[in-house]
Design an enzyme around this catalytic site. Structure first.
Site, PDB file in Angstrom:
ATOM      1  CG  MET A   5      -2.202  -1.201   0.695  1.00 46.72           C
ATOM      2  SD  MET A   5      -3.426  -1.029   1.689  1.00 46.72           S
ATOM      3  CE  MET A   5      -3.047  -0.724   3.642  1.00 46.72           C
ATOM      4  CB  ALA A  28       3.950   4.146   3.738  1.00 47.61           C
ATOM      5  CG  LEU A  29       7.120   1.742  -0.885  1.00 51.36           C
ATOM      6  CD1 LEU A  29       7.712   1.093  -1.920  1.00 51.36           C
ATOM      7  CD2 LEU A  29       6.552   0.190  -0.464  1.00 51.36           C
ATOM      8  CG  HIS A  30       8.305   0.048   6.130  1.00 51.26           C
ATOM      9  ND1 HIS A  30       9.081  -1.202   5.963  1.00 51.26           N
ATOM     10  CD2 HIS A  30       6.880   0.344   6.355  1.00 51.26           C
ATOM     11  CE1 HIS A  30       7.263  -1.818   6.475  1.00 51.26           C
ATOM     12  NE2 HIS A  30       7.133  -0.989   6.345  1.00 51.26           N
ATOM     13  CG  HIS A  87       6.956  -2.148   2.088  1.00 47.47           C
ATOM     14  ND1 HIS A  87       6.767  -1.039   2.813  1.00 47.47           N
ATOM     15  CD2 HIS A  87       5.928  -3.017   2.045  1.00 47.47           C
ATOM     16  CE1 HIS A  87       5.864  -1.182   3.358  1.00 47.47           C
ATOM     17  NE2 HIS A  87       4.474  -2.178   2.923  1.00 47.47           N
ATOM     18  CG  LEU A 145      10.924  -2.303   9.951  1.00 45.92           C
ATOM     19  CD1 LEU A 145      12.009  -1.996   8.922  1.00 45.92           C
ATOM     20  CD2 LEU A 145      11.513  -0.940  10.690  1.00 45.92           C
ATOM     21  CB  SER A 149       3.529   1.806   6.020  1.00 44.68           C
ATOM     22  OG  SER A 149       3.447   1.114   5.250  1.00 44.68           O
ATOM     23  NE  ARG A 150      -2.550   1.009   9.857  1.00 42.13           N
ATOM     24  CZ  ARG A 150      -3.252  -0.291   8.904  1.00 42.13           C
ATOM     25  NH1 ARG A 150      -2.583  -0.675   9.065  1.00 42.13           N
ATOM     26  NH2 ARG A 150      -4.220   0.501   8.240  1.00 42.13           N
TER      27      ARG A 150
HETATM   28  O1  PAF Z   1      -0.510  -5.697   3.448  1.00 42.34           O
HETATM   29  C1  PAF Z   1      -0.676  -5.029   2.752  1.00 42.34           C
HETATM   30  O2  PAF Z   1       0.440  -4.460   2.539  1.00 42.34           O
HETATM   31  C2  PAF Z   1      -2.286  -4.378   2.007  1.00 42.34           C
HETATM   32  O3  PAF Z   1      -2.357  -5.820   3.048  1.00 42.34           O
HETATM   33  C3  PAF Z   1      -1.632  -5.858   0.746  1.00 42.34           C
HETATM   34  C4  PAF Z   1      -1.605  -7.432   0.821  1.00 42.34           C
HETATM   35  C5  PAF Z   1      -0.799  -4.926  -0.443  1.00 42.34           C
HETATM   36  C6  PAF Z   1      -3.074  -5.557   0.193  1.00 42.34           C
HETATM   37  O4  PAF Z   1      -3.638  -3.908  -0.025  1.00 42.34           O
END
Ligand code: PAF
Length: 287
Positions: free
Chosen positions: A31, A33-35, A38, A185, A187-188
């Site tokens: 979703m 807001a990569l860290h 990810h 880690l 994003s929240r």
């Molecule tokens: O884990 C997440 O970031 C989300 O739940 C996903 C798998 C991308 C689905 O929106």
């Protein structure tokens, strides 16, 4: 520069052409807001595949009306910048209307592993997750899709959906990446104040305690009580603290892997984490 694709048909076409050319394609759904968590998924995909697709889509269907959909961080430019230092081939960033047409009437609901825990606290959440992952996999028909173990229950839901629908993709679950103090880690984590960030270590502390007690042979009820106390001690409002079978999320099965699951709230931020626990008795699950 990583190539950003918005259109599902164009994305599907790129992946298909890549696979027809004999290239192995990896997919990391996110979703945004990569860290570094990810990034570790992208690195694993890049190590195992020729091309890597990273989807960035804040999925409205997996948020309840009172949840954080509107404030969820949207950082596409920074995300693309981070991905340039990893080996992502394409970013797939569809518009909401391309994923959910206005007259959309279809959802994917998974029973079994979607029940309990997040499924109870966030009704409808896993239908939103399963539906979007199914749609993303149709747009990105990859060989392998990579998910983080931090969302343990989500990985079970996705694996069950893929199995039950016979989707032609392998699901790879990758280890949780943690800060130095053990906080997983997420994003929240960006929502946390400095004081809340310090208290958030309680999740990792509760899980470490669970692992120690598990290894020492403590009863499940005693471990769950101790985890709750550890979360409570740092002022987290506990949603759950449980030790369950790692696959069914039901009562632990002798000689099968277990998992400790925790979820709690710090102010307006909700955090989850988990830790796998080895089978007791050193045995294996019966087939
Ligand atoms: O884990 C997440 O970031 C989300 O739940 C996903 C798998 C991308 C689905 O929106």
């Amino acid at each position: 520069m990583v190539d950003v694709i918005h259109d599902p048909a164009a994305m599907r076409d790129r992946v298909r052409r890549s696979r027809v050319a004999g290239r192995r394609v990896g997919f990391v759904p996110t979703m945004g807001a990569l860290h570094a968590g990810h990034a570790s998924l992208v690195d694993r995909a890049a190590a195992e595949c020729d091309d890597v697709v990273v989807s960035i889509f804040v999925n409205p269907a997996q948020f309840a009306p009172h949840e954080d959909f509107n404030r969820y961080p949207r950082t596409l430019a920074a995300d693309c910048h981070l991905l340039e230092t990893h080996r992502a081939t394409w970013v797939y960033a569809p518009e909401v209307a391309a994923v959910y047409p206005p007259d959309d009437a279809t959802t994917v609901t998974v029973a079994g592993p979607a029940a309990g825990f997040e499924g109870t606290i966030r009704p409808g959440h896993f239908t939103g997750v399963a539906t979007v992952v199914c749609k993303l996999l149709l747009a990105v028909p990859a060989d392998v899709a990579y998910f983080g173990a931090k969302d343990w229950q989500q990985t079970l839901v996705v694996k069950r959906m893929v199995r039950d629908l016979g989707l032609p993709v392998t699901i790879a679950v990758c280890p949780t990446v943690r800060d130095a103090d053990g906080l997983a880690l997420s994003s929240r984590n960006a929502y946390l104040s400095v004081a809340e960030r310090q208290r958030a270590v309680a999740l990792a502390e509760a899980l470490a305690l669970a692992a120690t007690m598990w290894d020492a042979g403590a009863a499940v009820a005693a471990i769950e009580t101790a985890m709750r106390a550890a979360l409570d001690h740092r002022g987290l409002a506990v949603d759950y603290a449980a030790v369950v079978d790692a696959e069914s999320l039901g009562p632990i099965v002798e000689a099968a892997p277990a998992v400790a699951l925790v979820a709690g709230r710090l102010g307006t931020t909700r955090l989850i984490d988990n830790r796998e626990l080895p089978p007791r008795g050193g045995g294996r699950r019966a087939c």
